[in-house]
Design an enzyme around this catalytic site. Structure first.
Site, PDB file in Angstrom:
ATOM      1  N   HIS A  68      55.239  35.941  36.567  1.00  0.00           N
ATOM      2  CA  HIS A  68      53.748  36.428  35.952  1.00  0.00           C
ATOM      3  C   HIS A  68      53.563  35.592  34.412  1.00  0.00           C
ATOM      4  O   HIS A  68      53.198  36.189  33.447  1.00  0.00           O
ATOM      5  CB  HIS A  68      53.766  37.929  35.617  1.00  0.00           C
ATOM      6  CG  HIS A  68      52.490  38.415  35.427  1.00  0.00           C
ATOM      7  ND1 HIS A  68      52.298  39.729  35.807  1.00  0.00           N
ATOM      8  CD2 HIS A  68      51.364  37.692  34.920  1.00  0.00           C
ATOM      9  CE1 HIS A  68      50.829  39.935  35.503  1.00  0.00           C
ATOM     10  NE2 HIS A  68      50.384  39.001  35.110  1.00  0.00           N
ATOM     11  N   ARG A 105      46.286  39.996  40.658  1.00  0.00           N
ATOM     12  CA  ARG A 105      47.144  41.186  40.173  1.00  0.00           C
ATOM     13  C   ARG A 105      47.984  41.296  41.317  1.00  0.00           C
ATOM     14  O   ARG A 105      47.595  41.124  42.714  1.00  0.00           O
ATOM     15  CB  ARG A 105      46.232  42.324  40.147  1.00  0.00           C
ATOM     16  CG  ARG A 105      44.999  42.223  39.134  1.00  0.00           C
ATOM     17  CD  ARG A 105      45.600  42.226  37.712  1.00  0.00           C
ATOM     18  NE  ARG A 105      44.630  41.947  36.659  1.00  0.00           N
ATOM     19  CZ  ARG A 105      43.822  40.873  36.452  1.00  0.00           C
ATOM     20  NH1 ARG A 105      44.535  39.678  36.742  1.00  0.00           N
ATOM     21  NH2 ARG A 105      42.924  40.822  35.567  1.00  0.00           N
TER      22      ARG A 105
END
Length: 316
Positions: free
Chosen positions: A279, A231
């Site tokens: 991502h 994350r």
């Protein structure tokens, strides 16, 4: 009862609508966050849905998260706490992540960035001291589904493996450490650090300069590397840049960031020893994931328990 598909701007919702129509034509699908029919929604398939949207769905029964991280959902305090959040646990997504992890580990292990610089300069020169994989230790933070599969792939390539998690896990071929008491020993063994941790209050900001300073010194790669596909809020990007500048880190591969999309002004874009990906280490692929979700919905409607339900207290 309808299915809502809600995702941020980078997603093509129509792909998911079409796949549901193909696999279960009787399902009613809504792909508009402002639809006047939101009151009919029973199931929500979401990735970073607008805050408060899910809390406004009076008949919402189950939330399916279309990616690995559920922090965006948990941050929405308008969602009633009794509504289950289901994580995607799917071989397609898991294997995509393992591909990305293996690629980044090999890039740093085989010193690809060094050779790219020499290629651009037209320099034909070997880099001495290339170690075999068996002499390099990859440390995996997070030994859930993704971490265990990444370990399986890296073991097949011959790397020595250590792993760390909040609670003790046994993983074949991996020397494991756990909790605060095991973290320093884990880091001291690690040449290439791979982060696949969920985002919790404990893991927020964990990838900082203090942690980097505890990674193995004098290892076969000349210094440690960071690979983060966990994350973005787990890393402190200013600390990564400082660690690269003073040699605490030799390089980094980052798929997640404190702010996404990564601002054009970020020096990470242009750093010669940093790999940036948007991502997408484990992109959610509609065909496979839709089958998983529809199977869960069918089982739920038959009175069977949902699988892979998020523990809200743990955050994953």
């Amino acid at each position: 009862m309808a299915i809502l598909i809600s995702a941020n701007a980078g997603w093509d919702r129509q792909l998911w609508v079409d796949k549901i129509a193909e696999l279960d034509p009787a399902r009613d699908v809504i792909a508009d966050d402002a639809s006047p029919r939101l009151g009919e929604v029973r199931y929500a398939l979401v990735w970073k849905a607008p805050q408060v949207l899910l809390g406004r769905l009076p008949k919402l029964d189950v939330i399916f998260n279309l990616g690995a991280g559920v922090d965006a959902i948990l941050a929405d305090t308008t969602i009633p706490p009794h509504i289950p959040i289901v994580r995607i646990v799917d071989d397609n997504l898991t294997h995509r992540m393992s591909e990305w992890i293996a690629l980044q580990v090999l890039i740093h292990h085989r010193q690809t960035l060094v050779y790219q610089e020499r290629q651009r300069a037209g320099i034909w020169e070997d880099q001495p001291g290339q170690p075999a994989a068996a002499h390099v230790t990859v440390g995996i933070m997070g030994l859930g589904e993704l971490g265990r599969d990444a370990a399986r792939v890296l073991a097949a390539l011959g790397f020595r493996l250590v792993g760390w998690s909040r609670t003790r896990r046994e993983v074949p071929g991996v020397t494991t450490f756990a909790g605060d008491s095991g973290l320093d020993a884990f880091l001291a063994e690690t040449d290439i650090l791979v982060c696949l941790l969920p985002l919790t209050p404990e893991t927020t900001g964990i990838l900082d300069r203090r942690l980097f300073s505890k990674l193995k010194r004098g290892g076969p790669l000349g210094g440690p590397f960071l690979v983060n596909a966990g994350r973005g809020l787990e890393q402190k990007e200013a600390d990564i840049l400082a660690a690269l500048a003073d040699g605490t880190l030799r390089g980094a591969s980052l798929d997640v960031f404190e702010e996404e999309p990564l601002p054009a002004s970020s020096p990470l874009w242009r750093h010669p020893r940093v790999i940036v990906t948007p991502h997408n280490a484990a992109d959610s692929e509609p065909d496979s994931l839709t089958r998983y979700i529809l199977a869960q919905i069918a089982a739920h409607e038959a009175g069977k328990p949902l699988q892979n339900v998020v523990d809200r207290k743990r955050g994953y």
